[in-house]
Design an enzyme around this catalytic site. Structure first.
Site, PDB file in Angstrom:
ATOM      1  N   GLU A 173       0.799  -1.233   0.000  1.00  0.00           N
ATOM      2  CA  GLU A 173       0.000   0.000   0.000  1.00  0.00           C
ATOM      3  C   GLU A 173       0.832   1.283   0.000  1.00  0.00           C
ATOM      4  OE1 GLU A 173      -2.789  -0.591   3.223  1.00  0.00           O
ATOM      5  OE2 GLU A 173      -3.536  -2.441   2.344  1.00  0.00           O
ATOM      6  N   ASN A 214       2.256  -4.357  -3.586  1.00  0.00           N
ATOM      7  CA  ASN A 214       0.861  -4.767  -3.405  1.00  0.00           C
ATOM      8  C   ASN A 214       0.040  -3.553  -2.990  1.00  0.00           C
ATOM      9  OD1 ASN A 214      -0.978  -7.074  -3.131  1.00  0.00           O
ATOM     10  ND2 ASN A 214      -0.968  -6.661  -0.919  1.00  0.00           N
ATOM     11  N   HIS A 250     -10.163  -5.771  -2.802  1.00  0.00           N
ATOM     12  CA  HIS A 250     -11.218  -5.704  -1.785  1.00  0.00           C
ATOM     13  C   HIS A 250     -12.385  -4.944  -2.418  1.00  0.00           C
ATOM     14  CE1 HIS A 250      -8.907  -7.468   1.409  1.00  0.00           C
ATOM     15  NE2 HIS A 250      -7.904  -6.653   1.151  1.00  0.00           N
ATOM     16  N   GLU A 279      -5.962 -10.363  -2.458  1.00  0.00           N
ATOM     17  CA  GLU A 279      -6.796 -10.286  -1.245  1.00  0.00           C
ATOM     18  C   GLU A 279      -8.278 -10.185  -1.603  1.00  0.00           C
ATOM     19  OE1 GLU A 279      -5.378  -7.257   1.486  1.00  0.00           O
ATOM     20  OE2 GLU A 279      -3.279  -7.698   1.051  1.00  0.00           O
ATOM     21  N   ASP A 281     -12.071 -10.095  -1.927  1.00  0.00           N
ATOM     22  CA  ASP A 281     -13.377 -10.317  -1.296  1.00  0.00           C
ATOM     23  C   ASP A 281     -14.337  -9.267  -1.854  1.00  0.00           C
ATOM     24  OD1 ASP A 281     -12.521  -8.073   0.217  1.00  0.00           O
ATOM     25  OD2 ASP A 281     -12.254  -9.234   2.053  1.00  0.00           O
TER      26      ASP A 281
HETATM   27  O1  G2I Z   1      -7.635  -4.693   5.965  1.00  0.00           O
HETATM   28  C1  G2I Z   1      -7.697  -5.772   5.092  1.00  0.00           C
HETATM   29  C2  G2I Z   1      -6.361  -6.022   4.444  1.00  0.00           C
HETATM   30  C3  G2I Z   1      -5.984  -4.870   3.523  1.00  0.00           C
HETATM   31  N1  G2I Z   1      -4.730  -5.138   2.842  1.00  0.00           N
HETATM   32  C4  G2I Z   1      -3.614  -5.462   3.691  1.00  0.00           C
HETATM   33  C5  G2I Z   1      -3.960  -6.583   4.661  1.00  0.00           C
HETATM   34  O2  G2I Z   1      -2.892  -6.811   5.534  1.00  0.00           O
HETATM   35  C6  G2I Z   1      -5.216  -6.255   5.437  1.00  0.00           C
HETATM   36  O3  G2I Z   1      -5.453  -7.379   6.318  1.00  0.00           O
HETATM   37  C7  G2I Z   1      -6.076  -7.084   7.527  1.00  0.00           C
HETATM   38  C8  G2I Z   1      -6.254  -8.344   8.335  1.00  0.00           C
HETATM   39  O4  G2I Z   1      -7.043  -9.263   7.623  1.00  0.00           O
HETATM   40  C9  G2I Z   1      -6.954  -8.000   9.648  1.00  0.00           C
HETATM   41  O5  G2I Z   1      -7.023  -9.160  10.495  1.00  0.00           O
HETATM   42  O6  G2I Z   1      -5.312  -6.162   8.243  1.00  0.00           O
HETATM   43  C10 G2I Z   1      -5.980  -5.723   9.403  1.00  0.00           C
HETATM   44  C11 G2I Z   1      -5.207  -4.610  10.055  1.00  0.00           C
HETATM   45  O7  G2I Z   1      -4.919  -3.590   9.164  1.00  0.00           O
HETATM   46  C12 G2I Z   1      -6.179  -6.907  10.361  1.00  0.00           C
HETATM   47  O8  G2I Z   1      -6.939  -6.498  11.479  1.00  0.00           O
HETATM   48  C13 G2I Z   1      -6.288  -6.561  12.684  1.00  0.00           C
HETATM   49  C14 G2I Z   1      -7.133  -5.818  13.691  1.00  0.00           C
HETATM   50  O9  G2I Z   1      -7.256  -4.475  13.265  1.00  0.00           O
HETATM   51  C15 G2I Z   1      -6.472  -5.861  15.025  1.00  0.00           C
HETATM   52  O10 G2I Z   1      -7.301  -5.265  15.984  1.00  0.00           O
HETATM   53  C16 G2I Z   1      -6.164  -7.308  15.409  1.00  0.00           C
HETATM   54  O11 G2I Z   1      -5.401  -7.340  16.600  1.00  0.00           O
HETATM   55  O12 G2I Z   1      -6.111  -7.910  13.093  1.00  0.00           O
HETATM   56  C17 G2I Z   1      -5.369  -7.983  14.293  1.00  0.00           C
HETATM   57  C18 G2I Z   1      -5.066  -9.436  14.597  1.00  0.00           C
HETATM   58  O13 G2I Z   1      -6.234 -10.189  14.671  1.00  0.00           O
END
Ligand code: G2I
Length: 523
Positions: A173, A214, A250, A279, A281
């Site tokens: 990003e 990415n 997304h 990614e 969805d």
């Molecule tokens: O936001 C969706 C994706 C966008 N592109 C980059 C990816 O890295 C991103 O993935 C998501 C994860 O799927 C989430 O699981 O990134 C988020 C954070 O930017 C992740 O969320 C975080 C929560 O915000 C936290 O509160 C939590 O502690 O997941 C953490 C672990 O479960």
């Protein structure tokens, strides 16, 4: 051959073993009788898992996953059998792997690479350099120390995962929506040079890994993908090690399908880069309903079709495969239902749509069509192009519902066959005008494996969403296509070409529903 491609081919040879083991695997992991979801998986696997279908097309099909989910046996049964590639959703990010400067912890990521090894899957490493999920100590460093900290982080992590990770999202990003560089501790300290520095460090640590940039909202043509295009062009010119561009995808039903996704992928591919959907969805405002579900299935299908049409698109990863573990509801309150399986791990219409788009047998599931009599469609055509020897082909098309029930448009495609002649093998396709709105019309050119008289390519026109009422017509869809080098065509012998200048029924233009022909005569 790249290591990822080599692995895909190895997995293709292993298909029969995988098929035989699918039901046993589901049972073994739970230690009891298979649940409905597991039985569904086993049946699907007998027809070919998503990954096996993708491998048959020269691609992989993967899913994100995360450590907490890997203790859910019903979940891992599907993760291990349907998908040939996994991406850790969080466990390889900086806040997990180096929470304190110089203290590295790869335990969570290792759980993911171990799972992949046990299931014959490849791993996309995500991610080495990102402004988010970055421990606060990085932002607190004096500018002069950021480059060394970044290089050390990349070196330690990419070295640790050498051999276990086949591709890295090295920088995640880097852009704002308008195509300017996003501010981060790295950008502040090094300007945009941090990207080349990061790629060089990753290459030095793992020369075999495929290195990616990415981002999201770069799936279609637009300011942000233009910025990525400019950046990667410069990096390649400078000889910086870079293998591919990851398009997160997304998507959301309320925002429309990315504009010209296939053409956008192709322009990166034309630079000699791989492209991956990293990614995927498709979220929606809850509650889900039939129309939104149909649109969602259409979007999933169109992403698969775009990837299949671009040779350098290496594969697709969904961000996760089930609504049970989606990131969407916590980030976008009131939205969700974005994934291929529901919260109970039951397959959704989008899964059938993906399976069908990958060339799999329709499993009889509802894939988001709106019912009606799919046979009651016809194509009409007029020639909007007076010259048969210029550099463009301009078919006017319309689709008419001659039946008594509405037909969902997202599963409908039309084909117009033509001959390419000499010149560049890649195409630009355009919808110039349509009363239904060109933004709902999708289009691409497909080269035929087996050319026929008057036909070695066809223009395929589809629809992102919408439905056609009984007796209704889409109205004209003014299509246009050219070769990327603007060389000329000879349309006079083209199979679907006609000379009529007002709309008339066109049996040489075929209509398909879910890939099944319902109108016209193919060459
Ligand atoms: O936001 C969706 C994706 C966008 N592109 C980059 C990816 O890295 C991103 O993935 C998501 C994860 O799927 C989430 O699981 O990134 C988020 C954070 O930017 C992740 O969320 C975080 C929560 O915000 C936290 O509160 C939590 O502690 O997941 C953490 C672990 O479960």
């Amino acid at each position: 051959m790249s290591s990822m491609k080599r692995c895909m081919h190895d997995r293709a040879r292993g298909i029969p073993t995988l098929l035989a083991g699918a039901l046993t695997l589901a049972l073994a992991l739970t230690g009891g009788p298979a649940t409905a979801a597991q039985q569904g998986t086993a049946i699907a696997a007998q027809q070919g898992s998503l990954h096996e279908l993708a491998v048959a097309q020269g691609k992989y099909f993967g899913s994100a996953t995360d450590n907490p989910e890997l203790t859910d046996a019903a979940y891992t049964a599907i993760l291990g059998s349907e998908f040939g590639q996994i991406t850790p959703g969080n466990s390889m990010k900086w806040d997990t792997t180096e929470p304190v400067q110089g203290q590295f912890n790869f335990a969570k990521g290792d759980v993911v690479t171990d799972f992949a090894a046990q299931h014959g899957q490849t791993v996309r490493g995500h991610t080495l350099v990102w402004h988010s999920q970055l421990p606060s100590w990085v932002g607190a460093l004096p500018s002069a120390q950021v480059e060394a900290a970044m290089t050390r982080h990349i070196t330690e992590e990419a070295t640790h995962y050498r051999g276990a990770v086949t591709a890295w999202d090295v920088v995640n990003e880097p852009f704002n929506e308008d195509g300017t560089f996003r501010t981060s501790p790295f950008y502040t300290a090094m300007g945009s040079d941090y990207i080349a520095t990061a790629l060089r460090a990753a290459h030095a640590a793992d020369p075999d890994a495929k290195l990616y940039l990415n981002d999201y909202n770069i799936e279609g043509l637009g300011a942000k993908s233009d910025a990525m295009y400019t950046l990667v062009t410069e990096l390649l010119d400078e000889g910086v090690p870079l293998d591919g561009v990851g398009m997160q995808a997304h998507l959301a039903v309320q925002y429309g399908f990315p504009y010209q996704m296939q053409a956008n992928m192709q322009r990166f591919a034309d630079l000699g880069l791989d492209v991956a959907v990293t990614e995927l969805d498709v979220r929606m405002a809850l509650p889900a309903d039939a129309a939104k579900t149909t649109t969602q299935s259409g979007y999933y299908r169109q992403v698969v079709e775009a990837c299949l049409a671009v040779e350098r698109c290496v594969g697709i990863t969904v961000w996760d495969y089930t609504d049970k573990y989606s990131w969407v509801p916590s980030t976008f309150p009131g939205q969700g239902a974005a994934n291929l399986y529901d919260e109970n791990l039951a397959p959704k219409p989008a899964l059938s749509a993906v399976r069908t788009a990958l060339g799999g047998a329709d499993d009889g599931g509802d894939d988001g069509g709106e019912g009606g009599d799919p046979g009651a469609l016809k194509a009409q055509y007029r020639n909007s192009d007076s010259s048969v020897g210029d550099n463009q082909i301009k078919p006017g098309l319309q689709l008419v519902n001659t039946g008594t029930t509405a037909v969902g448009l997202s599963d409908v495609t039309l084909r117009y066959w033509f001959t390419a002649g000499s010149g560049a093998p890649d195409y630009r396709t355009w919808c110039d005008w349509s009363p239904i709105g060109c933004n709902t019309v999708t289009h691409r050119v497909v080269a035929m494996d087996t050319p026929k008289a008057g036909a070695d390519h066809y223009l395929e026109v589809g629809f992102g969403s919408g439905s056609l009422a009984p007796g209704a017509s889409t109205g004209e869809i003014q299509m246009r296509l050219n070769k990327s080098d603007w060389s000329v065509f000879d349309e006079s012998d083209d199979y679907s070409h006609g000379s009529g200048t007002s709309y008339a029924d066109a049996p040489r233009i075929a209509v398909y529903v879910d890939g099944e022909q319902v109108w016209g005569v193919a060459p």
